[in-house]
Motif scaffolding. Structure first.
Motif, short mmCIF file in Angstrom:
data_model
loop_
_atom_site.label_atom_id
_atom_site.label_comp_id
_atom_site.label_asym_id
_atom_site.label_seq_id
_atom_site.Cartn_x
_atom_site.Cartn_y
_atom_site.Cartn_z
N ILE A 85 -29.01 58.05 14.07
CA ILE A 85 -28.25 57.19 13.16
C ILE A 85 -29.02 57.03 11.85
O ILE A 85 -30.21 56.70 11.84
N VAL A 86 -28.32 57.28 10.74
CA VAL A 86 -28.89 57.15 9.41
C VAL A 86 -27.91 56.35 8.54
O VAL A 86 -26.71 56.35 8.79
N PRO A 87 -28.40 55.68 7.50
CA PRO A 87 -27.49 54.94 6.62
C PRO A 87 -26.71 55.88 5.71
O PRO A 87 -27.20 56.97 5.35
N GLY A 88 -25.52 55.46 5.31
CA GLY A 88 -24.73 56.24 4.36
C GLY A 88 -25.30 56.20 2.96
O GLY A 88 -24.92 57.01 2.11
N TYR A 89 -26.19 55.25 2.69
CA TYR A 89 -26.88 55.18 1.41
C TYR A 89 -28.35 55.46 1.66
O TYR A 89 -29.08 54.63 2.23
N VAL A 106 -25.63 60.70 12.39
CA VAL A 106 -24.47 59.80 12.51
C VAL A 106 -24.63 58.69 11.48
O VAL A 106 -25.64 57.98 11.48
N LEU A 107 -23.64 58.54 10.61
CA LEU A 107 -23.78 57.63 9.48
C LEU A 107 -23.36 56.21 9.85
O LEU A 107 -22.37 56.01 10.56
N ALA A 108 -24.13 55.25 9.34
CA ALA A 108 -23.83 53.83 9.57
C ALA A 108 -23.77 53.11 8.23
O ALA A 108 -24.30 53.57 7.21
N GLU A 109 -23.17 51.93 8.26
CA GLU A 109 -22.96 51.12 7.06
C GLU A 109 -24.26 50.47 6.58
O GLU A 109 -25.22 50.28 7.35
N ILE A 110 -24.25 50.09 5.30
CA ILE A 110 -25.27 49.21 4.76
C ILE A 110 -24.70 47.81 4.66
O ILE A 110 -23.49 47.60 4.82
N ASP A 111 -25.58 46.81 4.40
CA ASP A 111 -25.12 45.45 4.18
C ASP A 111 -25.51 45.00 2.77
O ASP A 111 -25.87 45.82 1.93
N GLU A 112 -25.45 43.69 2.50
CA GLU A 112 -25.68 43.18 1.15
C GLU A 112 -27.10 43.45 0.64
O GLU A 112 -27.36 43.34 -0.56
#
Length: 415
Positions: A85-89, A106-112
């Protein structure tokens, strides 16, 4: 356009480089005709000093951060059939390091915080998941407590991609020493530099031994001459002695570079003050932030875009191969089958497609966010405006005034 380390290049780097040239020792290794009384190689000394600075058990100088990620993942047993799992950014290298092991990113979301969201990571875990890469983007540490808890619960490897956060910390621990291993970059946009180069940190003896073998034709760690190591085929991902010499001078300057960046960040942020319709990026550990940028998220993409246009910069959504939505490598559905394309290695092509819209929260946050340089002046990253590490108080005040008045003018026009 460069990072903080470049601005600090001086006689110290020149002296280290000249000593390599004068001694005519261009490899980290010292062979049979070497003077045994001479000092160890520059690469070895750099590894020793970076290890001492960070508190890591092992430090391995390499030719790039990408190589460090690749060798570390392979050494950890990541391979075909696995998911990471890696971040999309991030930067595309985080995904490439995974892909070339044969595993699937596998792409995951970032947060604030503009960093990997631990909750979304947990939702993406499957029976094939073997690792999670926490990318400390824009110099700030991820929420390592939460990510450590998730990976421990599921028995996964936590990897730290510290390419943009050399010298940063999280709750008193150096980045790169919290997960199973950490990977660092020494390119020109980083906190300390050698032009190019990379570093792997780990406390895991077996991972270090295997990573060393992978980066040096199967050799045992710190070989003298041609001693064999683990019975596996390695590559040549070694750090050059001239790179090690430059990095040695730079790592000695890193604590002072970070002190300057953090002081300038605070002065810059205070001068900007509160802004209408914009908030500063949330930091999981403000004291551990490398302070290479100041990032702000606006109420809407339209306002962020207008502010960026007036400043002559971009929103983070436009930041080249840092935003998954700009990476053609993640769109196998768009590939046209031809003879030449069939000859490409399978591991260099993504098997899943991630078109824009695949990570809606990431899309939204990046479209509404702008990064101002505090020390990394890089238009491709999105931090092409702001200040650099040499800025004095007047320069900082002028940059703050420009940003503040631009935001106020755009907000007024939109109301």
């Amino acid at each position: 356009m460069a990072g903080p380390g470049v601005s600090r290049i001086g006689p110290e780097e020149e002296a280290e480089l000249l000593s390599v040239v004068r001694e005519r020792e261009l490899s980290r290794y010292r062979f049979d005709d070497h003077d045994a009384s001479a000092p160890p190689s520059k690469v070895s000394r750099f590894e020793q000093e970076f290890r001492a600075l960070t508190g890591a058990r092992h430090c391995l100088g390499m030719n790039s951060c990408t190589s460090a990620l690749y060798a570390g993942l392979l050494a950890a047993g990541i391979g075909p059939g696995d998911e990471v799992i890696v971040p999309g950014y991030t930067f595309i290298a985080s995904m490439a390091g995974v892909a070339h092991t044969g595993a699937e990113p596998v792409l995951a979301e970032i947060d604030e915080s503009l960093l990997l969201d631990p909750a979304d990571v947990a939702s993406k875990i499957t029976s094939r998941t073997k690792a999670v890469i926490a990318v400390h983007m824009l110099g700030a540490p991820c929420d390592l407590d939460a990510l450590d808890a998730v990976t421990r619960e599921h028995g996964l490897l936590l990897v730290e991609d510290c390419a943009q956060a050399g010298g940063g910390t999280y709750r008193g621990r150096h980045l790169g020493t919290v997960g199973g291993f950490g990977a660092f970059s020494l390119n020109v946009f980083k906190t300390f530099t050698a032009g190019d180069g990379g570093v792997l940190l780990t406390d895991d003896d077996e991972l270090y031994e295997t990573a060393f073998a992978l980066h040096d034709h199967g050799a045992a760690p710190l070989r003298q001459g041609v001693t064999d190591g683990p019975p596996l085929f390695g590559l040549n991902l070694r750090m050059h002695e001239l790179t090690g010499a430059f990095a040695l001078a730079q790592v000695r300057k890193l604590p002072d570079i970070l002190r300057t960046l953090r002081a300038n960040r605070d002065t810059f942020a205070d001068a900007i003050g509160d802004l209408p319709g914009a908030t500063r990026r949330r930091l999981h550990d403000p004291d551990g932030d490398c302070a290479t940028v100041l990032a702000y998220t606006f109420a809407s993409a339209a306002i962020a875009g207008e502010v960026a246009a007036r400043l002559g910069t971009i929103t983070l959504s436009q930041s080249g191969k840092h935003n998954y939505a700009n990476m053609s490598q993640l769109r196998p559905d768009l590939l046209v089958a031809t003879d030449s394309r069939r000859r490409r290695p399978d591991r260099a092509v993504s098997r899943r497609s991630y078109p824009p819209g695949s990570l809606p929260r990431t899309d939204d946050l990046l479209s509404r966010s702008i990064a101002l340089s505090v020390g990394v002046v890089d238009s491709y990253l999105g931090s092409g405006v702001g200040i650099d590490v040499t800025a004095d108080d007047d320069t900082i005040e002028a940059a703050a005034r420009l940003f503040r008045t631009t935001v106020e003018d755009v907000a007024k026009a939109a109301s």
